[in-house]
Write a protein that holds these residues in place. Structure first.
Motif, PDB file in Angstrom:
ATOM      1  N   PRO A 135      52.406  28.565  40.705  1.00  0.00           N
ATOM      2  CA  PRO A 135      52.136  28.834  40.933  1.00  0.00           C
ATOM      3  C   PRO A 135      52.274  30.146  39.766  1.00  0.00           C
ATOM      4  O   PRO A 135      53.707  30.711  39.599  1.00  0.00           O
ATOM      5  CB  PRO A 135      52.590  29.665  41.638  1.00  0.00           C
ATOM      6  CG  PRO A 135      52.827  29.249  43.006  1.00  0.00           C
ATOM      7  CD  PRO A 135      53.065  27.469  41.990  1.00  0.00           C
ATOM      8  N   TYR A 136      51.739  30.016  38.455  1.00  0.00           N
ATOM      9  CA  TYR A 136      52.091  31.138  37.238  1.00  0.00           C
ATOM     10  C   TYR A 136      51.180  32.206  37.392  1.00  0.00           C
ATOM     11  O   TYR A 136      51.785  33.018  35.719  1.00  0.00           O
ATOM     12  CB  TYR A 136      52.355  29.731  36.660  1.00  0.00           C
ATOM     13  CG  TYR A 136      51.313  29.207  35.668  1.00  0.00           C
ATOM     14  CD1 TYR A 136      50.130  29.521  34.803  1.00  0.00           C
ATOM     15  CD2 TYR A 136      51.192  27.681  35.574  1.00  0.00           C
ATOM     16  CE1 TYR A 136      49.178  29.578  34.482  1.00  0.00           C
ATOM     17  CE2 TYR A 136      49.965  27.332  35.527  1.00  0.00           C
ATOM     18  CZ  TYR A 136      49.105  28.086  34.859  1.00  0.00           C
ATOM     19  OH  TYR A 136      47.925  27.552  34.251  1.00  0.00           O
ATOM     20  N   VAL A 137      50.689  32.368  37.540  1.00  0.00           N
ATOM     21  CA  VAL A 137      49.269  33.766  37.451  1.00  0.00           C
ATOM     22  C   VAL A 137      50.096  34.934  37.311  1.00  0.00           C
ATOM     23  O   VAL A 137      50.860  34.910  38.437  1.00  0.00           O
ATOM     24  CB  VAL A 137      48.535  33.738  38.366  1.00  0.00           C
ATOM     25  CG1 VAL A 137      47.341  35.000  37.393  1.00  0.00           C
ATOM     26  CG2 VAL A 137      47.319  32.284  37.884  1.00  0.00           C
ATOM     27  N   MET A 142      45.843  38.449  38.808  1.00  0.00           N
ATOM     28  CA  MET A 142      44.699  38.059  39.731  1.00  0.00           C
ATOM     29  C   MET A 142      43.392  38.504  40.275  1.00  0.00           C
ATOM     30  O   MET A 142      42.358  37.756  40.480  1.00  0.00           O
ATOM     31  CB  MET A 142      45.680  38.387  41.086  1.00  0.00           C
ATOM     32  CG  MET A 142      46.903  37.091  41.496  1.00  0.00           C
ATOM     33  SD  MET A 142      46.556  35.589  41.530  1.00  0.00           S
ATOM     34  CE  MET A 142      45.511  35.342  43.006  1.00  0.00           C
ATOM     35  N   GLU A 143      43.346  39.563  39.885  1.00  0.00           N
ATOM     36  CA  GLU A 143      42.062  40.070  40.301  1.00  0.00           C
ATOM     37  C   GLU A 143      41.432  39.639  39.271  1.00  0.00           C
ATOM     38  O   GLU A 143      39.722  40.064  39.505  1.00  0.00           O
ATOM     39  CB  GLU A 143      42.221  41.377  40.067  1.00  0.00           C
ATOM     40  CG  GLU A 143      42.790  42.399  39.321  1.00  0.00           C
ATOM     41  CD  GLU A 143      42.591  44.059  39.207  1.00  0.00           C
ATOM     42  OE1 GLU A 143      42.704  44.527  38.040  1.00  0.00           O
ATOM     43  OE2 GLU A 143      43.298  43.978  40.935  1.00  0.00           O
ATOM     44  N   GLU A 144      41.189  39.441  37.927  1.00  0.00           N
ATOM     45  CA  GLU A 144      40.503  39.072  36.657  1.00  0.00           C
ATOM     46  C   GLU A 144      39.579  37.305  37.221  1.00  0.00           C
ATOM     47  O   GLU A 144      39.184  37.389  36.944  1.00  0.00           O
ATOM     48  CB  GLU A 144      41.202  39.094  35.591  1.00  0.00           C
ATOM     49  CG  GLU A 144      41.559  40.850  35.397  1.00  0.00           C
ATOM     50  CD  GLU A 144      42.150  40.036  33.577  1.00  0.00           C
ATOM     51  OE1 GLU A 144      42.781  39.546  33.046  1.00  0.00           O
ATOM     52  OE2 GLU A 144      42.621  41.061  34.010  1.00  0.00           O
ATOM     53  N   LEU A 145      41.007  37.101  38.167  1.00  0.00           N
ATOM     54  CA  LEU A 145      39.845  36.178  38.164  1.00  0.00           C
ATOM     55  C   LEU A 145      38.588  35.588  38.858  1.00  0.00           C
ATOM     56  O   LEU A 145      38.204  36.616  39.390  1.00  0.00           O
ATOM     57  CB  LEU A 145      40.936  35.356  39.359  1.00  0.00           C
ATOM     58  CG  LEU A 145      42.678  35.078  38.690  1.00  0.00           C
ATOM     59  CD1 LEU A 145      43.021  33.665  40.198  1.00  0.00           C
ATOM     60  CD2 LEU A 145      42.950  33.669  38.157  1.00  0.00           C
ATOM     61  N   ALA A 146      37.756  34.539  38.842  1.00  0.00           N
ATOM     62  CA  ALA A 146      36.263  34.024  39.043  1.00  0.00           C
ATOM     63  C   ALA A 146      36.341  34.374  40.393  1.00  0.00           C
ATOM     64  O   ALA A 146      37.408  33.995  41.599  1.00  0.00           O
ATOM     65  CB  ALA A 146      35.976  32.930  38.794  1.00  0.00           C
ATOM     66  N   PRO A 147      35.156  35.223  41.528  1.00  0.00           N
ATOM     67  CA  PRO A 147      35.201  35.002  42.743  1.00  0.00           C
ATOM     68  C   PRO A 147      34.811  33.924  43.998  1.00  0.00           C
ATOM     69  O   PRO A 147      35.500  33.627  44.804  1.00  0.00           O
ATOM     70  CB  PRO A 147      33.815  36.350  42.339  1.00  0.00           C
ATOM     71  CG  PRO A 147      33.571  36.369  40.920  1.00  0.00           C
ATOM     72  CD  PRO A 147      33.893  35.590  40.268  1.00  0.00           C
ATOM     73  N   GLU A 148      34.460  32.943  42.728  1.00  0.00           N
ATOM     74  CA  GLU A 148      34.941  31.480  43.839  1.00  0.00           C
ATOM     75  C   GLU A 148      36.533  31.043  44.145  1.00  0.00           C
ATOM     76  O   GLU A 148      36.794  30.661  45.212  1.00  0.00           O
ATOM     77  CB  GLU A 148      34.014  30.651  43.103  1.00  0.00           C
ATOM     78  CG  GLU A 148      33.982  30.256  41.881  1.00  0.00           C
ATOM     79  CD  GLU A 148      33.831  30.477  40.607  1.00  0.00           C
ATOM     80  OE1 GLU A 148      33.616  30.186  39.640  1.00  0.00           O
ATOM     81  OE2 GLU A 148      32.687  32.043  40.744  1.00  0.00           O
ATOM     82  N   GLU A 162      54.937  39.114  39.476  1.00  0.00           N
ATOM     83  CA  GLU A 162      55.304  40.239  38.304  1.00  0.00           C
ATOM     84  C   GLU A 162      55.398  39.820  37.102  1.00  0.00           C
ATOM     85  O   GLU A 162      54.139  40.136  36.661  1.00  0.00           O
ATOM     86  CB  GLU A 162      55.867  41.347  38.511  1.00  0.00           C
ATOM     87  CG  GLU A 162      56.000  42.841  37.226  1.00  0.00           C
ATOM     88  CD  GLU A 162      57.107  43.450  37.676  1.00  0.00           C
ATOM     89  OE1 GLU A 162      57.283  44.463  36.454  1.00  0.00           O
ATOM     90  OE2 GLU A 162      58.061  43.362  38.430  1.00  0.00           O
ATOM     91  N   GLU A 163      55.635  38.948  36.782  1.00  0.00           N
ATOM     92  CA  GLU A 163      55.525  38.014  35.489  1.00  0.00           C
ATOM     93  C   GLU A 163      54.943  36.733  35.291  1.00  0.00           C
ATOM     94  O   GLU A 163      55.288  35.748  34.962  1.00  0.00           O
ATOM     95  CB  GLU A 163      56.784  37.815  34.754  1.00  0.00           C
ATOM     96  CG  GLU A 163      57.097  39.733  34.132  1.00  0.00           C
ATOM     97  CD  GLU A 163      58.239  39.639  32.919  1.00  0.00           C
ATOM     98  OE1 GLU A 163      59.024  39.404  33.280  1.00  0.00           O
ATOM     99  OE2 GLU A 163      58.263  40.501  32.027  1.00  0.00           O
ATOM    100  N   GLY A 164      54.542  36.546  37.253  1.00  0.00           N
ATOM    101  CA  GLY A 164      54.150  34.923  37.035  1.00  0.00           C
ATOM    102  C   GLY A 164      55.319  33.523  37.513  1.00  0.00           C
ATOM    103  O   GLY A 164      55.458  33.161  36.552  1.00  0.00           O
TER     104      GLY A 164
END
Length: 251
Positions: A135-137, A142-148, A162-164
């Motif tokens: 996991p590196y986002v 995170m909230e900018e990821l695609a809805p799906e 915080e910094e991935g």
């Protein structure tokens, strides 16, 4: 719903893998990571184990895409695949059986963030390679990821803090305890991470690790890291691996 879940399977590096929510869906970039590991193992004898193929630890196996791709291309290799999610462990088991690779893979429930958890891996012997798409986002992204993605895929497999760097630093702290001398770590990361990882390693002189290469993805973004345990193995002279080369690879 992502098409991979609708179909129930997806191709990765020439393999047909079963897919099921909420297990993370492997992306094309990760196929590039697998390709780089295969290049290094086949071109550099120091990356191969004593049996002619490496013993590989994958941290966060998900669907098993990385582990099973490496096993299929390296017929003498063996893999220890770990994940803390029961759904991922089950899916990797299913895919290993589907591809008839179950005899060369050990799939173990494991949480890299738990203090002392690494001792459970010691009986399997020192590793030649550690490979991970952790996991590196960045949490704020995170909230900018695609809805799906947000609706169906496990956020724990995406959110790196915080910094991935949350899971990345745990892997780096763990690896020296498990790697052979001159063993290597290959990571897929965010393009902002090469500098952050290098700075973190320099701030931890107690860890015998150094960043030796950065590779760009097909879009030209610095996406993959090769980190080596610094003390060379017998028969593998100092300098056998290249120093940091940000321009290596596609792009």
């Amino acid at each position: 719903m992502p098409v991979q879940y609708v179909l129930g399977e997806w191709d990765f590096h020439g393999l047909s893998l079963k897919m099921a929510p909420p297990v993370f869906i492997p992306r094309p970039e990760t196929e590039e990571l697998v390709g780089w590991v295969l290049e290094e193992v086949t071109q550099r004898p120091c990356a191969r184990g004593t049996q002619g193929g490496p013993l590989i630890l994958e941290v966060g196996c998900g669907s098993g895409a990385i582990s099973l791709s490496l096993l299929s291309q390296l017929p003498k290799s063996h893999v220890i695949a770990v994940d803390k999610a029961e759904a991922a462990i089950c899916l990797t088991c299913e895919n290993a059986q589907r591809l008839q690779l179950q005899d060369r893979i050990q799939i173990i429930p494991f949480d890299v963030t738990l203090e002392g958890s690494w001792t459970h891996l010691l009986p399997w012997g020192p590793m030649d390679l550690v490979v991970s798409n952790p996991p590196y986002v960045f949490h704020r992204d995170m909230e900018e990821l695609a809805p799906e993605i947000l609706s169906y895929e496990d956020p724990v497999a995406l959110d790196g803090g915080e910094e991935g760097m949350g899971i990345i630093t745990h892997i780096l702290a763990l690896a020296p305890r498990l790697l052979k001398d001159s063993g290597s770590i290959f990571l897929e990361v965010d393009p902002r991470h090469p500098e952050l990882v290098d700075s973190w390693l320099q701030s931890r002189p107690d860890l015998p690790l150094r960043l030796v290469a950065v590779r760009r993805d097909l879009c030209g973004r610095p996406r993959f890291l090769h980190i080596r345990r610094s003390r060379p193995q017998r028969g593998c002279p100092v300098g056998a691996w290249p120093g940091p080369q940000p321009a290596r690879g596609p792009g």
